[in-house]
Every structure is written in structure tokens, then in C-alpha cells.
Design an enzyme around this catalytic site. Structure first.
Site, PDB file in Angstrom:
ATOM      1  N   TYR A 131       0.815  -1.215   0.000  1.00  0.00           N
ATOM      2  CA  TYR A 131       0.000   0.000   0.000  1.00  0.00           C
ATOM      3  C   TYR A 131       0.856   1.276   0.000  1.00  0.00           C
ATOM      4  O   TYR A 131       0.603   2.183  -0.790  1.00  0.00           O
ATOM      5  CB  TYR A 131      -0.974  -0.022   1.176  1.00  0.00           C
ATOM      6  CG  TYR A 131      -2.343  -0.548   0.791  1.00  0.00           C
ATOM      7  CD1 TYR A 131      -2.477  -1.853   0.318  1.00  0.00           C
ATOM      8  CD2 TYR A 131      -3.481   0.236   0.875  1.00  0.00           C
ATOM      9  CE1 TYR A 131      -3.713  -2.361  -0.047  1.00  0.00           C
ATOM     10  CE2 TYR A 131      -4.716  -0.263   0.512  1.00  0.00           C
ATOM     11  CZ  TYR A 131      -4.828  -1.555   0.044  1.00  0.00           C
ATOM     12  OH  TYR A 131      -6.058  -2.046  -0.325  1.00  0.00           O
ATOM     13  N   GLU A 171       1.755   6.246  -7.196  1.00  0.00           N
ATOM     14  CA  GLU A 171       0.701   7.165  -7.634  1.00  0.00           C
ATOM     15  C   GLU A 171       1.152   8.615  -7.481  1.00  0.00           C
ATOM     16  O   GLU A 171       0.896   9.462  -8.351  1.00  0.00           O
ATOM     17  CB  GLU A 171      -0.575   6.919  -6.834  1.00  0.00           C
ATOM     18  CG  GLU A 171      -1.246   5.591  -7.136  1.00  0.00           C
ATOM     19  CD  GLU A 171      -2.473   5.350  -6.271  1.00  0.00           C
ATOM     20  OE1 GLU A 171      -3.120   6.346  -5.881  1.00  0.00           O
ATOM     21  OE2 GLU A 171      -2.787   4.181  -5.976  1.00  0.00           O
TER      22      GLU A 171
END
Length: 325
Positions: A249, A256
Site C-alpha cells: 500500500y 501514484e
């Protein structure tokens, strides 16, 4: 006496899908360029035929165009690209038959219809040849071509992931709605806006890392859910489902963030999704401003999801440790 409106020299050319406008103004900064009701509006401070002044013009196109002009500033001129709504050849640029005095053909880019069709066929053939070469190419090429290889599948999976959020909202699953919604909106923003609308981003290595981290998490998560539906508990898979997110994560969030940071200069250069506030404010709002806000929201979303998953893991494995003691 009213000030005279100064118009710059504008040169145009076309292809079946696009219109090209070259505005002869140098040293232009922050031009106001927009399309409303099929009319191109241009206004900018720059150095033209009448010296350093404010220049403006308006052009009503012959046929329908997409209302998102893309422009690029150089030291000597402003290059504007407008997409036609329908791919076809136009007999002229403007709706009015008489050509405006400031408008002239751009002979540096001018092609007649038959030459443009040949160019279009040549580009299509080149694209197909490139795809064939890439399918036989080296791992390094495929590494940078992840988007073109996987985009359709990622689009499909991300649209299908809406069901997960709906299930949480209506109580089909016990998952809380907010973490599901944050993940759904965040991934769709990266996929459809950052990668999907900007060709310049599609060949960057960061696409591989974003897709890789997303997919690796789901490889363990969804099989775990499927086995849970039939009351099966495979301990190795269960451990992976509650553990593999710990490194993935943050890595996915970092990938991102890198993609957003890399896209900021691209959005600034093209002007895509930027807009000018109406009179009397008349301030240009760049899309990159919203991207900088999104970076803050991205890491806040990571905190929310990380906290939720950590509670899940502690609830599953923490209780067993208490029983042992």
C-alpha cells in the site's frame, strides 16, 4: 475614443482529425484560450506586428469541434491544436465564407486532402508496425509500454470495482464504505485522468509500478474473499491477505504520487483541464493546482486505509495471541 482591438497574424492547417493554428506572437505568457459555442476565443499579451500589446481574435469554426483546445508556447509563437468532433476534411476553417484578414494558410504544415489521407494511412501503418515490433520486443520495451498492453484490462477491472463499493454501501459485505470509496476514486483518477487523457504519461515507467502494486494486492485479496464465501480458510492465503498490504500500500501510494508529480508539467504545458474564471476575476486556474491538492488527499487516504487494514489485522491475529498468554 475606444481602444482599437489588435489582432495577431494567424496561420492554419488541418488534418482529418485536427486543426492547427499558429499565432504569430512572441514572448506570450498565460494566454486566455477557450472554445465556447464552437467559437475559439484568444487573448494574450505579447509582441506582434503592432509591438508589445494585448492581442485578441475570435474564430467560429465551420463544423463542430471539441471544446478543449491544447496549446504550446514557444518564444516566437503560440501553437494551438483543436480536435474535430467528426473526422472529416473541411473546405475552409470558418463558418463565414469570407476569410478574416488576419487569417492565412500555414504552408509549412499545409496538405491537400489526398496527401492528408496518405499521411493518415502511413501513421496507422507505422502504429501497427510498432505494435508488432513491441509484441516481439525486449523486456525493456514492454516495461515502458505497460499502459498500451494492459490499459483495456485495467479499465475493465476498475469499472468492475464499483461493485465492491456498492456491496459495502448496501450491506452485502461487512467492509466499511469510506476505505472502499477512497480506493475506488483514487485509482480511477490516476487511471482515467492522469494516464488515460495524457499520452505523454502513458510511456513512463511509473505506469508499470502503479499497475504492479495494484494488481499484486488484489491477487491475494479476491481469492481470500472467494474462499470466505464458501467458509474455507486457507491459512497461508489468509496470512498473505492480512500482511502483503503492509509494504504494497505505501509503495502503491508512492508510485501514484510520482505519476501525479510527473504529470504536473505536462498539464501546465498543454493547458488541458485549465480554465479562466469569468469576468471580473479573469484569473486562469491551472489544473496542476488541483493536482497539488490531490497529493495531500492521496496521503490522507493512505492513512485512512492503512489504519483500517491495521485494525483488521490486529483483530484477526491479536486475539489469538491473547488466548495463548
Amino acid at each position: 475614443m475606444e481602444n482599437q482591438v489588435l489582432t495577431p497574424h494567424v496561420y492554419w492547417a488541418q488534418r482529418h482529425r485536427e486543426l492547427y493554428l499558429r499565432v504569430e506572437l512572441s514572448d506570450v505568457q498565460n494566454p486566455a484560450i477557450s472554445i465556447t459555442e464552437n467559437v475559439l476565443h484568444f487573448k494574450a499579451q505579447g509582441h506582434g506586428a503592432k509591438g508589445d500589446n494585448v492581442y485578441e481574435f475570435h474564430l467560429e469554426f465551420l463544423d463542430l469541434v471539441k471544446p478543449e483546445p491544447v496549446y504550446k508556447l514557444t518564444q516566437r509563437q503560440v501553437n494551438i491544436t483543436v480536435q474535430k468532433k467528426v473526422s472529416q476534411w473541411w473546405e475552409r476553417l470558418t463558418k463565414q465564407e469570407k476569410r478574416p484578414l488576419f487569417l492565412a494558410p500555414d504552408f509549412d504544415r499545409w496538405l491537400d486532402e489526398s496527401d492528408a489521407e496518405m499521411e493518415l494511412r502511413a501513421k496507422e501503418e507505422e502504429r501497427l508496425n510498432k505494435l508488432r515490433l513491441e509484441s516481439q520486443g525486449s523486456p525493456e520495451k514492454s516495461f515502458y509500454d505497460t499502459f498500451h498492453t494492459m490499459a483495456d484490462m485495467m479499465y475493465f477491472c476498475q469499472m468492475l470495482s464499483v461493485v465492491e463499493t456498492i456491496n459495502a454501501a448496501i450491506g452485502v459485505t461487512k467492509s466499511p464504505v469510506m476505505p472502499c470509496l477512497i480506493q475506488l476514486l483514487g485509482r480511477n483518477f490516476i487511471l482515467f485522468i492522469i494516464f488515460g487523457t495524457m499520452e505523454e504519461m502513458q510511456n513512463k515507467a511509473v505506469v508499470f509500478f502503479v499497475f504492479y502494486t495494484w494488481s499484486t494486492v488484489e491477487i491475494f485479496r479476491y481469492p481470500f474473499y472467494m474462499l470466505s464465501c464458501i467458509d474455507m480458510d486457507w491459512k497461508v492465503l489468509t496470512w498473505l491477505r492480512y500482511t502483503v498490504w503492509i509494504p504494497l500500500y505505501p509503495l502503491g501510494c508512492l508510485a501514484e504520487a510520482v505519476s501525479v508529480i510527473q504529470s504536473i508539467p505536462v498539464f501546465n504545458e498543454t493547458g488541458r483541464f485549465s480554465f479562466t474564471l469569468p469576468y471580473p476575476v479573469k484569473i486562469k486556474v491551472r489544473f496542476s493546482f488541483f493536482l497539488q491538492i490531490y497529493l495531500i488527499i492521496l496521503f490522507l487516504g493512505l492513512y485512512v486505509n492503512f489504519r483500517h487494514l491495521y485494525k483488521q489485522r490486529r483483530r484477526r491475529y491479536g486475539q489469538k495471541k491473547k488466548k495463548i498468554h
